[in-house]
Design a protein around this motif. Structure first.
Motif, PDB file in Angstrom:
ATOM      1  N   UNK A 193       0.808  -1.270  -0.040  1.00 28.61           N
ATOM      2  CA  UNK A 193       0.132  -0.265   0.096  1.00 28.61           C
ATOM      3  C   UNK A 193       0.813   1.339   0.133  1.00 28.61           C
ATOM      4  N   UNK A 194       2.049   1.250   0.735  1.00 36.62           N
ATOM      5  CA  UNK A 194       2.788   2.465   0.907  1.00 36.62           C
ATOM      6  C   UNK A 194       3.542   2.664  -0.321  1.00 36.62           C
ATOM      7  N   UNK A 195       3.975   1.503  -0.992  1.00 36.06           N
ATOM      8  CA  UNK A 195       4.632   1.730  -2.381  1.00 36.06           C
ATOM      9  C   UNK A 195       3.753   2.368  -3.390  1.00 36.06           C
ATOM     10  N   UNK A 196       2.452   2.068  -3.600  1.00 37.55           N
ATOM     11  CA  UNK A 196       1.528   2.791  -4.349  1.00 37.55           C
ATOM     12  C   UNK A 196       1.423   4.055  -3.842  1.00 37.55           C
ATOM     13  N   UNK A 197       1.095   4.287  -2.703  1.00 37.79           N
ATOM     14  CA  UNK A 197       0.725   5.740  -2.278  1.00 37.79           C
ATOM     15  C   UNK A 197       1.733   6.461  -2.435  1.00 37.79           C
ATOM     16  N   UNK A 198       2.911   6.270  -2.099  1.00 33.14           N
ATOM     17  CA  UNK A 198       4.134   7.431  -2.243  1.00 33.14           C
ATOM     18  C   UNK A 198       4.970   7.065  -3.375  1.00 33.14           C
ATOM     19  N   UNK A 199       4.762   5.954  -4.644  1.00 30.69           N
ATOM     20  CA  UNK A 199       5.500   5.830  -5.637  1.00 30.69           C
ATOM     21  C   UNK A 199       6.890   5.571  -5.389  1.00 30.69           C
ATOM     22  N   UNK A 200       7.115   4.503  -4.448  1.00 31.76           N
ATOM     23  CA  UNK A 200       8.365   4.043  -4.064  1.00 31.76           C
ATOM     24  C   UNK A 200       8.782   2.923  -4.569  1.00 31.76           C
ATOM     25  N   UNK A 201      10.144   2.753  -4.888  1.00 34.21           N
ATOM     26  CA  UNK A 201      10.725   1.833  -5.262  1.00 34.21           C
ATOM     27  C   UNK A 201      11.261   0.935  -4.182  1.00 34.21           C
ATOM     28  N   UNK A 202      11.004  -0.532  -4.257  1.00 30.53           N
ATOM     29  CA  UNK A 202      11.241  -1.505  -3.126  1.00 30.53           C
ATOM     30  C   UNK A 202      12.380  -2.444  -3.467  1.00 30.53           C
ATOM     31  N   UNK A 203      13.289  -2.493  -2.859  1.00 30.49           N
ATOM     32  CA  UNK A 203      14.497  -3.362  -2.564  1.00 30.49           C
ATOM     33  C   UNK A 203      14.093  -4.265  -1.529  1.00 30.49           C
ATOM     34  N   UNK A 204      13.747  -5.369  -1.670  1.00 33.90           N
ATOM     35  CA  UNK A 204      13.463  -6.335  -0.477  1.00 33.90           C
ATOM     36  C   UNK A 204      14.300  -7.625  -0.714  1.00 33.90           C
ATOM     37  N   UNK A 205      14.888  -7.571   0.624  1.00 31.86           N
ATOM     38  CA  UNK A 205      16.106  -8.751   0.979  1.00 31.86           C
ATOM     39  C   UNK A 205      15.373  -9.854   1.745  1.00 31.86           C
ATOM     40  N   UNK A 206      15.414 -11.028   1.227  1.00 34.81           N
ATOM     41  CA  UNK A 206      14.683 -12.263   1.932  1.00 34.81           C
ATOM     42  C   UNK A 206      15.311 -13.554   1.620  1.00 34.81           C
ATOM     43  N   UNK A 207      14.926 -14.432   2.567  1.00 32.64           N
ATOM     44  CA  UNK A 207      15.395 -15.933   2.008  1.00 32.64           C
ATOM     45  C   UNK A 207      14.121 -16.795   2.094  1.00 32.64           C
ATOM     46  N   UNK A 208      13.029 -15.974   2.214  1.00 32.41           N
ATOM     47  CA  UNK A 208      11.512 -16.793   2.058  1.00 32.41           C
ATOM     48  C   UNK A 208      11.079 -16.517   0.688  1.00 32.41           C
ATOM     49  N   UNK A 209      11.207 -17.777  -0.076  1.00 38.99           N
ATOM     50  CA  UNK A 209      10.702 -17.889  -1.525  1.00 38.99           C
ATOM     51  C   UNK A 209       9.167 -17.545  -1.428  1.00 38.99           C
ATOM     52  N   UNK A 210       8.447 -17.785  -0.322  1.00 39.33           N
ATOM     53  CA  UNK A 210       7.097 -17.574  -0.387  1.00 39.33           C
ATOM     54  C   UNK A 210       6.881 -15.829  -0.428  1.00 39.33           C
ATOM     55  N   UNK A 211       7.582 -15.179   0.536  1.00 37.67           N
ATOM     56  CA  UNK A 211       7.510 -13.772   0.284  1.00 37.67           C
ATOM     57  C   UNK A 211       8.030 -13.177  -1.088  1.00 37.67           C
ATOM     58  N   UNK A 212       9.072 -13.794  -1.863  1.00 37.68           N
ATOM     59  CA  UNK A 212       9.397 -13.203  -2.966  1.00 37.68           C
ATOM     60  C   UNK A 212       8.334 -13.668  -3.958  1.00 37.68           C
ATOM     61  N   UNK A 213       7.585 -14.568  -3.958  1.00 38.95           N
ATOM     62  CA  UNK A 213       6.319 -14.730  -4.876  1.00 38.95           C
ATOM     63  C   UNK A 213       5.347 -13.918  -4.677  1.00 38.95           C
ATOM     64  N   UNK A 214       5.094 -13.406  -3.377  1.00 41.31           N
ATOM     65  CA  UNK A 214       4.013 -12.518  -3.023  1.00 41.31           C
ATOM     66  C   UNK A 214       4.260 -11.109  -3.586  1.00 41.31           C
ATOM     67  N   UNK A 215       5.614 -10.572  -3.507  1.00 38.65           N
ATOM     68  CA  UNK A 215       5.952  -9.363  -3.485  1.00 38.65           C
ATOM     69  C   UNK A 215       6.639  -8.887  -4.678  1.00 38.65           C
ATOM     70  N   UNK A 216       7.445  -9.985  -5.381  1.00 39.06           N
ATOM     71  CA  UNK A 216       8.655  -9.422  -6.492  1.00 39.06           C
ATOM     72  C   UNK A 216       7.888  -9.069  -7.754  1.00 39.06           C
ATOM     73  N   UNK A 217       8.684  -8.205  -8.320  1.00 46.14           N
ATOM     74  CA  UNK A 217       8.415  -8.137  -9.874  1.00 46.14           C
ATOM     75  C   UNK A 217       9.458  -8.480 -10.639  1.00 46.14           C
ATOM     76  N   UNK A 218      10.670  -8.210  -9.961  1.00 46.49           N
ATOM     77  CA  UNK A 218      11.959  -8.937 -10.377  1.00 46.49           C
ATOM     78  C   UNK A 218      12.658  -9.781  -9.326  1.00 46.49           C
ATOM     79  N   UNK A 219      13.767 -10.587  -9.648  1.00 47.14           N
ATOM     80  CA  UNK A 219      14.411 -11.348  -8.739  1.00 47.14           C
ATOM     81  C   UNK A 219      15.810 -11.482  -8.941  1.00 47.14           C
ATOM     82  N   UNK A 220      16.755 -11.313  -7.905  1.00 43.26           N
ATOM     83  CA  UNK A 220      18.090 -11.560  -7.917  1.00 43.26           C
ATOM     84  C   UNK A 220      18.284 -12.574  -7.093  1.00 43.26           C
TER      85      UNK A 220
END
Length: 570
Positions: A193-220
């Motif tokens: 929600x905050x990303x859409x509200x404030x037009x923010x780019x998000x760099x998300x660091x995680x080891x949880x592939x479930x979170x990656x599937x829920x949140x990512x547009x691109x993956x490294x």
């Protein structure tokens, strides 16, 4: 980021921890960096913020932001960017928040540093941002200190602090690692929600592939400092090219994929718990009636030989308190019988004898191990206390225990800081096994581990259960892990068990609203199943844990849904 490299140490001990990492982050997009601990994910994010430790150096590469290389900017320029244009949410909010300042003071400090606002304007901005992150009772929270908040609330404070100046880039370093699935889902939805509200780019660091599937547009995907794979979410999850990426995806426990458990109903009962209640007195004023916190109320269950019973629920529901009560680490009411012997009220030598048969594996292995003692001292300590075993025999027994948990004999003289998180947890398991116990209470024992290390520890626990006939009380908030290792499941909410029964009955045919909510919050590591978590932002009405000292809780009634499946009747 272009070909970033990071070295640690100097001279002959210098080693490369990030090796020519490159990626691009676009407006309103989410890039997830995934990988195990030690892969260089967090160091890469610290390099962006100019917060690398002194032992680290950058031999090559560039980090370009607004046509400037962040690596070449002076510290004064970086201070203007941090918090204002680039915000960061750190992994552990308790260590990132100042324990001596209130929430309001820490939020206000960020605004005073970057914007010229009056005191009233600062207060209004802080209130508005805490509202935006769905913090309940905002005015009260502003005056509280970090230790007075739950883990989920502290993480919301960190998000609010990072978003106060509406940064163009938000870096989130494992923001949901140790949180319950419902709180995790709430935090992920807030970030969306905050990303859409404030037009923010998000760099998300995680080891949880479930979170990656829920949140990512691109993956490294990173491994030991190198980028193994980079691509869109769909590419990485459906057509992974790197063997390491495939291994990482295969290690993720997925709800519904576990084979049927063994039937344990014919095995003898090892641990019988009836009407267990734990209450803590609250401090009160001269003219106030005494009150108590009902942390656990009327909990009953049985644990059979060779069985694993999962105890699940959110933080604060009473899971860990129940485990500590079973260890007689705190006072309780009710009955706890181990092999027919009543444990309530035991003291001195009688209690010490019983503790041979009930051992505990704690959530944080680093905190559970004395950093000044070697592995030999730590694992051999129960043998010294209970059996007075001479050192040569103790050394041989410790070596055997380490072999059982797949650690080499030459680790005997090493210290806890010389091991990885998964290895430290193996040391804790070896120590718990030292006296050949009947029951092991595993309190969130794999919650902070990477998925591949987690899979190894779960396999170890299962093998030890089969070899030694152990019974586990497996306390967890990770439903996929519970399904993987447990025979039966008990769901706790507000200090009570609300549903209990066979694993597949509870997890695949949940009857209580809270159990359904808990299962709906589990991240699914599949492309195309990105869910709307908005309903989880609304809290269920929780039973009041604070009551008058003379309050007597009504006995809880259960209704049978099926064979070995019971649900609480409200």
């Amino acid at each position: 980021m272009e070909r970033l490299s990071i070295d640690v140490g100097g001279g002959a001990s210098r080693r490369r921890v990030v090796d020519e990492l490159s990626f691009a982050l676009y407006p309103r997009r989410t890039l997830c960096i995934a990988g195990e601990s030690g892969s260089g994910k967090s160091l890469s994010s610290l390099a962006i913020m100019g917060l690398l430790p002194k032992a680290a150096s950058v031999p090559g590469g560039a980090i370009l932001f607004d046509n400037r290389d962040l690596l070449s900017l002076p510290e004064r320029e970086l201070q203007r960017l941090r918090g204002k244009r680039i915000g960061m949410i750190f992994q552990e909010p308790m260590t990132s928040l100042n324990p001596l300042l209130t929430v309001g003071q820490q939020l206000a400090e960020t605004l005073r540093r970057h914007e010229a606002l009056s005191r009233s304007e600062i207060h209004q901005r802080c209130r508005a941002m805490l509202d935006a992150v769905r913090m309940p009772q905002v005015d009260k929270r502003l005056t509280q200190y970090p230790h007075e908040l739950s883990g989920g609330m502290r993480q919301r404070v960190m998000i609010a602090m990072a978003m106060l100046c509406q940064p163009e880039i938000l870096i989130a370093d494992e923001p949901t690692t140790a949180l319950d699935v419902t709180i995790q889902a709430q935090i992920l939805e807030l970030m969306r929600e905050l990303q859409q509200q404030f037009a923010t780019s998000l760099l998300l660091i995680t080891h949880d592939m479930g979170v990656v599937a829920e949140m990512a547009d691109e993956v490294v995907v990173m491994n030991q400092g190198r980028m193994e794979e980079r691509g869109s979410l769909h590419q990485v999850f459906t057509d992974a090219q790197a063997p390491y990426t495939r291994k990482l995806l295969a290690a993720v426990p997925v709800l519904g994929s576990a084979p049927p458990p063994d039937v344990m109903t014919e095995q003898p009962v090892v641990l019988a718990v009836k009407d267990l209640s734990v209450r803590f007195p609250l401090r009160h004023g001269w003219f106030e009636a005494p009150r108590t916190v009902h942390a656990v109320e009327g909990v009953s269950f049985e644990l059979r030989q060779g069985e694993t019973l999962g105890l699940v629920g959110e933080s604060g529901c009473g899971k860990s308190t129940t485990g500590k009560a079973l260890m007689n680490m705190l006072s309780y009411q009710g009955s706890v019988k181990l092999l027919g012997q009543e444990l309530n009220g035991l003291q001195g030598d009688a209690l010490q004898r019983v503790r041979r048969d009930v051992q505990m594996v704690f959530q944080d292995p680093y905190a559970a191990l004395n950093p000044r003692k070697t592995v030999f001292d730590l694992v051999g300590e129960p043998l010294l206390i209970h059996d007075k075993m001479p050192e040569p025999q103790r050394r041989e027994r410790v070596a055997q225990l380490l072999q059982q948990v797949d650690l080499p004999r030459d680790t005997l003289e090493r210290y806890p800081h010389q091991f990885s998180g998964g290895q430290r947890q193996r040391i804790c398991i070896a120590r718990a096994l030292a006296l050949n116990p009947k029951v092991i209470i595993a309190d969130e024992s794999v919650s902070a581990l990477d998925v591949s290390v987690q899979a190894q520890v779960l396999e170890l626990l299962e093998r030890l259960r089969a070899e030694h006939g152990l019974s586990y009380l497996f306390i967890s908030h990770d439903m996929a892990v519970v399904e993987r290792i447990c025979h039966r499941v008990a769901v706790m909410y507000g200090g009570r068990i609300v549903e209990i029964g066979a694993r597949d009955q509870v997890l695949h045919n949940p009857q209580h609203p809270y159990t359904r909510r808990l299962l709906a919050a589990v991240p699914v590591p599949e492309v195309g199943r990105r869910r709307d978590f908005k309903s989880l932002l609304k809290e269920l009405e929780r039973p009041d844990p604070i009551k008058a000292a003379d309050f007597v809780a009504p006995a809880q009634r259960f209704s049978a849904v099926a064979a070995d499946h019971w649900v609480a009747v409200e």
